[in-house]
Design a protein around this motif. Structure first.
Motif, PDB file in Angstrom:
ATOM      1  N   TYR A 199       0.813  -1.383   0.102  1.00 26.81           N
ATOM      2  CA  TYR A 199       0.119  -0.075   0.132  1.00 26.81           C
ATOM      3  C   TYR A 199       0.897   1.274   0.040  1.00 26.81           C
ATOM      4  CZ  TYR A 199      -3.670   3.594   0.534  1.00 26.81           C
ATOM      5  OH  TYR A 199      -4.465   4.861   1.117  1.00 26.81           O
ATOM      6  N   ARG A 200       2.229   1.318   0.836  1.00 28.35           N
ATOM      7  CA  ARG A 200       2.583   2.304   0.779  1.00 28.35           C
ATOM      8  C   ARG A 200       3.335   2.659  -0.950  1.00 28.35           C
ATOM      9  NH1 ARG A 200       4.450   4.889   6.162  1.00 28.35           N
ATOM     10  NH2 ARG A 200       3.419   3.757   7.522  1.00 28.35           N
ATOM     11  N   ALA A 201       3.623   1.463  -1.113  1.00 30.56           N
ATOM     12  CA  ALA A 201       4.060   1.528  -2.711  1.00 30.56           C
ATOM     13  C   ALA A 201       3.179   2.162  -3.675  1.00 30.56           C
ATOM     14  CB  ALA A 201       5.341   1.079  -3.405  1.00 30.56           C
ATOM     15  N   LEU A 202       2.026   2.134  -3.124  1.00 28.45           N
ATOM     16  CA  LEU A 202       0.565   1.984  -4.349  1.00 28.45           C
ATOM     17  C   LEU A 202       0.003   3.445  -4.189  1.00 28.45           C
ATOM     18  CD1 LEU A 202      -0.325  -1.242  -5.706  1.00 28.45           C
ATOM     19  CD2 LEU A 202       1.704  -0.313  -6.564  1.00 28.45           C
ATOM     20  N   HIS A 203       0.065   3.773  -2.680  1.00 25.14           N
ATOM     21  CA  HIS A 203      -0.548   4.414  -2.575  1.00 25.14           C
ATOM     22  C   HIS A 203      -1.327   6.419  -3.275  1.00 25.14           C
ATOM     23  CE1 HIS A 203      -2.588   7.888   0.072  1.00 25.14           C
ATOM     24  NE2 HIS A 203      -0.847   8.601   0.437  1.00 25.14           N
ATOM     25  N   PRO A 204      -0.096   6.341  -4.372  1.00 26.48           N
ATOM     26  CA  PRO A 204       0.410   7.545  -5.238  1.00 26.48           C
ATOM     27  C   PRO A 204      -0.661   7.110  -5.982  1.00 26.48           C
ATOM     28  CG  PRO A 204       2.646   7.000  -4.261  1.00 26.48           C
ATOM     29  CD  PRO A 204       1.911   6.309  -3.258  1.00 26.48           C
ATOM     30  N   THR A 205      -0.416   6.213  -6.522  1.00 32.10           N
ATOM     31  CA  THR A 205      -0.629   5.778  -7.624  1.00 32.10           C
ATOM     32  C   THR A 205      -2.022   5.767  -7.653  1.00 32.10           C
ATOM     33  OG1 THR A 205      -1.874   3.009  -7.319  1.00 32.10           O
ATOM     34  CG2 THR A 205       0.641   3.604  -7.976  1.00 32.10           C
ATOM     35  N   LEU A 206      -3.436   6.173  -6.708  1.00 35.48           N
ATOM     36  CA  LEU A 206      -4.242   6.081  -6.857  1.00 35.48           C
ATOM     37  C   LEU A 206      -4.914   8.074  -8.226  1.00 35.48           C
ATOM     38  CD1 LEU A 206      -5.958   6.265  -3.283  1.00 35.48           C
ATOM     39  CD2 LEU A 206      -6.745   4.741  -4.861  1.00 35.48           C
ATOM     40  N   VAL A 207      -3.703   8.698  -7.967  1.00 33.30           N
ATOM     41  CA  VAL A 207      -3.890  10.186  -8.802  1.00 33.30           C
ATOM     42  C   VAL A 207      -3.579   9.198 -10.292  1.00 33.30           C
ATOM     43  CG1 VAL A 207      -2.782  11.643  -7.798  1.00 33.30           C
ATOM     44  CG2 VAL A 207      -1.097  10.045  -9.068  1.00 33.30           C
ATOM     45  N   LEU A 208      -3.510   8.116 -11.243  1.00 37.65           N
ATOM     46  CA  LEU A 208      -3.630   7.638 -12.566  1.00 37.65           C
ATOM     47  C   LEU A 208      -4.535   7.057 -12.156  1.00 37.65           C
ATOM     48  CD1 LEU A 208       0.083   6.281 -12.337  1.00 37.65           C
ATOM     49  CD2 LEU A 208      -0.673   8.913 -13.222  1.00 37.65           C
ATOM     50  N   ASP A 209      -5.100   6.462 -11.444  1.00 39.94           N
ATOM     51  CA  ASP A 209      -6.388   5.530 -11.678  1.00 39.94           C
ATOM     52  C   ASP A 209      -7.338   6.036 -12.480  1.00 39.94           C
ATOM     53  OD1 ASP A 209      -5.715   3.338 -10.714  1.00 39.94           O
ATOM     54  OD2 ASP A 209      -6.866   3.770  -8.402  1.00 39.94           O
ATOM     55  N   LEU A 210      -8.481   5.816 -12.717  1.00 38.46           N
ATOM     56  CA  LEU A 210      -9.247   6.136 -13.388  1.00 38.46           C
ATOM     57  C   LEU A 210     -10.881   6.949 -12.170  1.00 38.46           C
ATOM     58  CD1 LEU A 210      -9.872   4.112 -16.633  1.00 38.46           C
ATOM     59  CD2 LEU A 210      -8.667   5.984 -16.471  1.00 38.46           C
ATOM     60  N   PHE A 211     -11.667   7.732 -12.992  1.00 35.52           N
ATOM     61  CA  PHE A 211     -12.726   7.853 -12.384  1.00 35.52           C
ATOM     62  C   PHE A 211     -13.865   8.914 -13.514  1.00 35.52           C
ATOM     63  CE2 PHE A 211      -9.276   8.177  -9.163  1.00 35.52           C
ATOM     64  CZ  PHE A 211      -9.805   8.099  -7.569  1.00 35.52           C
ATOM     65  N   GLY A 212     -15.532   8.127 -12.819  1.00 36.91           N
ATOM     66  CA  GLY A 212     -16.169   8.687 -13.495  1.00 36.91           C
ATOM     67  C   GLY A 212     -16.379  10.374 -14.071  1.00 36.91           C
ATOM     68  N   GLU A 213     -17.127  10.762 -14.592  1.00 38.58           N
ATOM     69  CA  GLU A 213     -17.942  12.307 -14.616  1.00 38.58           C
ATOM     70  C   GLU A 213     -18.464  12.581 -13.556  1.00 38.58           C
ATOM     71  OE1 GLU A 213     -19.977  14.774 -17.859  1.00 38.58           O
ATOM     72  OE2 GLU A 213     -20.638  12.331 -17.445  1.00 38.58           O
ATOM     73  N   LEU A 214     -19.233  11.847 -12.944  1.00 36.89           N
ATOM     74  CA  LEU A 214     -19.944  12.198 -11.495  1.00 36.89           C
ATOM     75  C   LEU A 214     -18.888  12.557 -10.587  1.00 36.89           C
ATOM     76  CD1 LEU A 214     -22.727  12.310 -10.519  1.00 36.89           C
ATOM     77  CD2 LEU A 214     -22.115  10.299  -9.536  1.00 36.89           C
ATOM     78  N   ILE A 215     -17.898  11.877 -10.355  1.00 39.53           N
ATOM     79  CA  ILE A 215     -16.881  11.988  -9.431  1.00 39.53           C
ATOM     80  C   ILE A 215     -16.347  13.288  -9.790  1.00 39.53           C
ATOM     81  CG2 ILE A 215     -14.844  11.139  -7.611  1.00 39.53           C
ATOM     82  CD1 ILE A 215     -16.900  10.289  -7.707  1.00 39.53           C
ATOM     83  N   HIS A 216     -15.458  13.770 -11.017  1.00 40.28           N
ATOM     84  CA  HIS A 216     -14.672  14.402 -11.436  1.00 40.28           C
ATOM     85  C   HIS A 216     -15.787  16.248 -11.379  1.00 40.28           C
ATOM     86  CE1 HIS A 216     -13.967  17.822 -14.520  1.00 40.28           C
ATOM     87  NE2 HIS A 216     -12.614  17.337 -14.504  1.00 40.28           N
ATOM     88  N   HIS A 217     -16.995  15.397 -11.228  1.00 41.41           N
ATOM     89  CA  HIS A 217     -17.938  17.063 -11.088  1.00 41.41           C
ATOM     90  C   HIS A 217     -18.267  17.634  -9.726  1.00 41.41           C
ATOM     91  CE1 HIS A 217     -18.164  17.959 -15.264  1.00 41.41           C
ATOM     92  NE2 HIS A 217     -19.535  16.962 -15.278  1.00 41.41           N
ATOM     93  N   TYR A 218     -18.022  16.120  -8.832  1.00 43.43           N
ATOM     94  CA  TYR A 218     -18.428  16.497  -7.318  1.00 43.43           C
ATOM     95  C   TYR A 218     -17.427  17.542  -7.137  1.00 43.43           C
ATOM     96  CZ  TYR A 218     -22.821  13.584  -6.600  1.00 43.43           C
ATOM     97  OH  TYR A 218     -24.356  13.190  -7.115  1.00 43.43           O
ATOM     98  N   ALA A 219     -16.438  16.906  -7.255  1.00 41.54           N
ATOM     99  CA  ALA A 219     -15.212  17.741  -7.022  1.00 41.54           C
ATOM    100  C   ALA A 219     -14.737  19.455  -7.903  1.00 41.54           C
ATOM    101  CB  ALA A 219     -13.703  17.011  -7.406  1.00 41.54           C
TER     102      ALA A 219
END
Length: 392
Positions: A199-219
């Protein structure tokens, strides 16, 4: 690959810890008291923003693929992660690269797979072959090519406002093996791995993951979310032992509320699981929801051990439009693609169902003269719904 089996995502072995908040982003840590030591995950950076993956039979899957995960497992109860590096940047413009499969066995104890793309390919492949019975309403294209091509849009985590900053200031707990991510307190994703070092190594990879349009608009539109603070009552606290017990009770109450209420759309939800690959005593799989409009629906991928315990989890929240597309396809398939029968099950007229299919992007599946007839019927009021109300 086996057929889909109904199952429930059980977070057994993963304990919830108090949330941390940064602006509109809420991060809820998941920890393991006993890490899984004979399965380890590490990251492999591809260095491009898109890739074309060969699916066989002349078909290819093209999508944004910034990195892959490599799973290593052993039979002696120990495995080691290797090759993970931090701080790598995905170049802004890069060429397309081909990959042989979404999941590729590299050795007898190593499997490379593309995170989230197993899940997304499963959604895109939903009833991909099109009509199973050639009713007169379906076009020749539907008969020949089914739903090909299908495509969906998503945003990189780096474009979800506040996520990158939240990950930078996020305090990683001892034993942490995962996180549940909320944006504007909407459940955006769940991520879990076998071991705290992974997890410590992969924690930063969340910024490379995919998120849907709804989450993008909510942010973009949400205000900062409130922090949940524990309140320990003063009466009855007479010693450090009493204070410690009260604090533990607050942690237990928060974990129960989170797992059953906030994360209920993932943990405890019934999904349709499809096994993809055996990995010793582990199984890589992907899942689809029941496609219930008006509710949170998540697709995802898992690695589970022989007892069904989650070793790896990654989810993607579908938009309401994506849910409705899945719901329409499931309904059609359940009625052998017979429009009148499917419309009756939905409580609407056949013409209304035809126009719903067109609005969902499936208009090319219907003959043009049939679509024109449906439009005339709806416009002139000749289409009448059955008495059964349409589910919302």
């Amino acid at each position: 690959m086996t057929a889909s089996d109904p199952t429930v995502l059980d977070p057994a072995g993963l304990a919830t810890r108090p949330a941390q908040v940064w602006g509109g982003v809420r991060l809820v840590p998941l920890v393991r008291e006993e890490p899984i030591t004979d399965l380890r995950l590490h990251r492999r950076l591809y260095g491009d923003t898109h890739a074309s993956v060969n699916l066989g039979q002349g078909e290819r899957y093209t999508a944004y693929v910034p990195h892959g995960f490599v799973a290593d497992w052993t039979s002696d109860g120990s495995a080691a992660a290797y090759g993970t590096s931090l701080g790598e940047q995905v170049p802004p413009r890069v060429p397309v690269r081909s990959h042989s499969r979404l999941a590729l066995k590299e050795s007898s104890t190593r499997l490379r797979f593309l995170p989230l793309h197993l899940a997304l390919e499963g959604y895109l492949a939903l009833h991909f072959g099109g009509p199973t019975v050639v009713w007169e309403e379906w076009s020749q294209r539907a008969v020949r090519a089914g739903l090909s091509p299908r495509a969906e849009e998503a945003y990189r985590g780096a474009h979800v406002r506040g996520l990158a900053e939240a990950l930078q200031v996020f305090e990683i707990h001892p034993g942490q093996c995962g996180v549940v991510l909320y944006v504007a307190d909407a459940l955006a994703a769940a991520f879990a791995v076998p071991h705290p070092e992974d997890y410590r190594a992969l924690h930063p990879t969340l910024v490379l993951d995919l998120f849907g349009e709804l989450i993008h608009h909510y942010a973009l539109l949400s205000a900062p979310v409130p922090d949940f603070r524990a309140e320990i009552p003063g009466p009855g606290i007479r010693s450090l032992a009493d204070l410690r017990a009260a604090a533990r009770e607050q942690e237990r109450a928060w974990a129960e509320f989170h797992d059953s209420t906030m994360a209920g759309a993932v943990f405890g939800a019934e999904v349709r699981m499809r096994k993809v690959h055996r990995m010793g005593r582990f199984t890589l799989g992907r899942f689809l929801p029941e496609f219930r409009p008006g509710r949170d629906n998540h697709i995802g991928e898992t690695i589970t051990d022989e007892s069904g315990r989650l070793a790896y989890l990654k989810t993607f929240r579908l938009s309401e439009a994506q849910v409705r597309r899945g719901y329409l396809l499931d309904t059609l398939a359940a009625h052998d693609w017979h429009l009148a029968s499917a419309a009756t099950a939905l409580g609407i007229a056949e013409a209304q169902l035809g126009l719903r299919l067109e609005a969902a992007g499936f208009g090319a599946l219907l003959r043009q003269d049939v679509l024109d007839r449906y439009r005339r019927q709806v416009r002139t009021g000749q289409a009448s719904a059955s008495r059964r109300p349409s589910p919302r």
